[in-house]
Scaffold this active site. Structure first.
Site, PDB file in Angstrom:
ATOM      1  N   HIS A 143       0.855  -1.183   0.000  1.00 52.45           N
ATOM      2  CA  HIS A 143       0.000   0.000   0.000  1.00 52.45           C
ATOM      3  C   HIS A 143       0.898   1.241   0.000  1.00 52.45           C
ATOM      4  O   HIS A 143       2.081   1.166   0.366  1.00 52.45           O
ATOM      5  CB  HIS A 143      -0.882   0.036   1.250  1.00 52.45           C
ATOM      6  CG  HIS A 143      -1.917  -1.042   1.322  1.00 52.45           C
ATOM      7  ND1 HIS A 143      -1.652  -2.297   1.799  1.00 52.45           N
ATOM      8  CD2 HIS A 143      -3.230  -1.039   0.975  1.00 52.45           C
ATOM      9  CE1 HIS A 143      -2.757  -3.023   1.767  1.00 52.45           C
ATOM     10  NE2 HIS A 143      -3.728  -2.289   1.260  1.00 52.45           N
ATOM     11  N   CYS A 175      -4.549   1.294  13.580  1.00 48.83           N
ATOM     12  CA  CYS A 175      -5.382   2.240  14.320  1.00 48.83           C
ATOM     13  C   CYS A 175      -5.944   3.298  13.383  1.00 48.83           C
ATOM     14  O   CYS A 175      -5.381   3.584  12.332  1.00 48.83           O
ATOM     15  CB  CYS A 175      -4.602   2.904  15.454  1.00 48.83           C
ATOM     16  SG  CYS A 175      -3.164   3.845  14.930  1.00 48.83           S
TER      17      CYS A 175
END
Length: 286
Positions: free
Chosen positions: A172, A277
């Site tokens: 990514h 997160c």
């Protein structure tokens, strides 16, 4: 909040999801082929990360419970792109991961954020392909995210420029580069990372300093401004136990407090720091 030029906003909340016992086990092809991992160690790493977010950074920590049917559920950074009071719920490339967005959606709704859904079945978007610099968004066009997904990011956050960056290989965008400060892009030393940084530099109207790190994974970091008045910004990053070669270079970043964490075991399930997160840069209605 969410206005052009505002920069990387002050943070108040962080959202994480617990580590299930199914992490690292073969579940309908989602986690096939990942290296064997030590579940107890992965859970300890996750617990330490939550503690750093809450105690060291002073964020209000919201933890979703682990779900055994979601073996990659802890990677909830892929499930939403959050800025200001808006949360874009993503459409992960892997169909088996799409149920992961449901619990995240509910949590963000409960916080009072404006929820935007992706209804186009041709779109794919993983949240860790999206990098917000404080001035603009870059969206990685990768195995995981396509042009339609990037267009939806642009449609959702219309106050900001949104540019697309080709990402080669299995990574990514956030696995190759991140923000080391309000005007500093950090990137790994691989050709894929350097190619992405060159593309970003060619696309932007804003001058960013750049810092190259020996390890691509070290660039997957989180620059955070706590909401406490007078608090200095933090950089949450992979520590020396994970990536010793990058620590000396990270020390060169000015005016930031380094907060190291480990996720070497979670990494075996495909986790990078930004995937573990969701940090909210506004104060939602709690």
């Amino acid at each position: 909040m969410g206005t052009p030029g505002e920069g990387l906003g002050r943070c108040s909340h962080a959202l994480i999801r617990g580590v299930p016992e199914s992490l690292g086990k073969e579940r309908e092809g989602v986690a096939v082929g990942i290296p064997p991992l030590d579940l107890a160690k992965a859970q300890r790493e996750h617990g330490v990360l939550g503690g750093k977010l809450r105690q060291r950074l002073g964020l209000q920590l919201l933890e979703l419970p682990p779900e055994e049917q979601l073996p990659l559920g802890p990677l909830l950074g892929d499930t939403a792109v959050v800025h200001g009071d808006t949360a874009l719920i993503t459409r992960p490339w892997s169909p088996a991961r799409r149920p992961e967005v449901d619990g995240v959606r509910r949590a963000l709704q409960d916080l009072g954020l404006r929820i935007v859904e992706i209804k186009d079945e041709n779109a794919t978007l993983d949240g860790t392909d999206v990098l917000f610099t404080g001035r603009e968004f870059f969206v990685g066009l990768s195995k995981w995210t396509n042009h339609r997904g990037a267009e939806i990011v642009a449609d959702t956050f219309r106050d900001f420029a949104v540019s697309t960056v080709p990402v080669s290989g299995p990574s990514h965008l956030r696995g190759l580069c991140g923000m080391g400060g309000p005007r500093t892009v950090v990137a790994g030393s691989s050709e894929a990372a350097q190619k992405a940084v060159r593309a970003m530099a060619a696309l932007t109207d804003h001058p960013y300093a750049s810092l190259t790190l020996p390890d691509d994974a070290a660039a997957d970091c989180l620059f955070l401004r706590p909401g406490l008045p007078g608090a200095s910004p933090f950089l949450l990053h992979r520590g020396g136990g994970d990536l010793p070669n990058s620590q000396e270079v990270l020390q060169k970043l000015p005016d930031v407090t380094l907060v190291p964490v480990s996720c070497s075991e979670l990494e075996k399930a495909g986790a990078g720091l930004s995937s573990l997160c969701l940090v909210l840069s506004t104060r939602p209605h709690s």
